[in-house]
Enzyme design. Structure first.
Site, PDB file in Angstrom:
ATOM      1  N   HIS A  64       0.861  -1.267  -0.161  1.00  0.00           N
ATOM      2  CA  HIS A  64       0.084   0.009  -0.032  1.00  0.00           C
ATOM      3  C   HIS A  64       0.774   1.159   0.000  1.00  0.00           C
ATOM      4  O   HIS A  64       1.897   1.277   0.430  1.00  0.00           O
ATOM      5  CB  HIS A  64      -0.882  -0.027   1.106  1.00  0.00           C
ATOM      6  N   GLU A  66       1.040   4.131   1.676  1.00  0.00           N
ATOM      7  CA  GLU A  66       1.452   4.447   3.138  1.00  0.00           C
ATOM      8  C   GLU A  66       2.760   3.277   3.570  1.00  0.00           C
ATOM      9  O   GLU A  66       3.795   3.937   4.171  1.00  0.00           O
ATOM     10  CB  GLU A  66       0.304   4.291   4.140  1.00  0.00           C
ATOM     11  N   CYS A  94      -6.085   1.962   5.408  1.00  0.00           N
ATOM     12  CA  CYS A  94      -6.849   0.941   6.097  1.00  0.00           C
ATOM     13  C   CYS A  94      -6.193   0.280   7.176  1.00  0.00           C
ATOM     14  O   CYS A  94      -5.442   0.819   7.953  1.00  0.00           O
ATOM     15  CB  CYS A  94      -6.678  -0.242   4.641  1.00  0.00           C
ATOM     16  N   CYS A  97      -2.331  -0.714   7.318  1.00  0.00           N
ATOM     17  CA  CYS A  97      -1.613   0.646   7.234  1.00  0.00           C
ATOM     18  C   CYS A  97      -1.516   1.105   8.662  1.00  0.00           C
ATOM     19  O   CYS A  97      -0.582   1.504   9.184  1.00  0.00           O
ATOM     20  CB  CYS A  97      -2.109   1.471   6.241  1.00  0.00           C
TER      21      CYS A  97
END
Length: 162
Positions: A64, A66, A94, A97
């Protein structure tokens, strides 16, 4: 969970978020394998790392935006780590993360599009909300968002919504 009712993003955070949104819009227009989600890590007012969502590029569900940004930032700051850093992201983080941010010592998150306005598919646990997660965190993480949501919402909203 910190009370963020009177907190506003700094000019550095807004600048980084604006840059991230422009990058996300460019990714959406390029039609490559990257999902149009972009993140940055700030130490103080300085952006120390950027990350694009690379899940489909690397065939790795953990890539992801992040996570990518935090990995770049941590690699460049091995002795200082990420304690006290801020994550800027175009989409509310999410659960995965958020867990990584808590473990990394991130203290502040500024996001553009919020969960209530986007497709549910971006979140794996429908019953777990940001407020629940933040209450359970070992150290407080301040979150600000949605911020500049209208500028990016078309990338993440369910079809027919803007």
């Amino acid at each position: 969970m910190k009370d963020t009712g009177n907190t506003e993003p700094t000019s550095a955070e807004l600048g980084a978020l604006g840059h991230a949104i422009r990058r996300a819009l460019e990714l959406a227009e390029s039609h490559d394998d990257r999902a149009p989600i972009v993140a940055a890590v700030l130490i103080g007012d300085e952006v120390v790392a950027w990350g694009d969502n690379e899940v489909h590029v690397d065939k790795d569900p953990s890539r992801h935006a992040e996570i990518v940004a935090m990995a770049h930032a941590a690699g460049d700051r091995p002795e200082g780590g990420l304690k006290g850093a801020t994550v800027i992201t175009t989409l509310q983080p999410c659960e995965m993360c958020l867990g990584a941010m808590g473990m990394a010592g991130i203290e502040r998150v500024v996001f553009a599009a919020g969960r209530d306005a986007v497709k549910e598919g971006y979140f794996a646990y429908p019953g777990l909300f940001l407020a629940d997660f933040m209450q359970a965190a070992r150290h407080p993480i301040e979150f600000l968002g949605p911020v500049m949501e209208a500028d990016v919402l078309r990338l993440y909203a369910p079809s027919g919504q803007d």
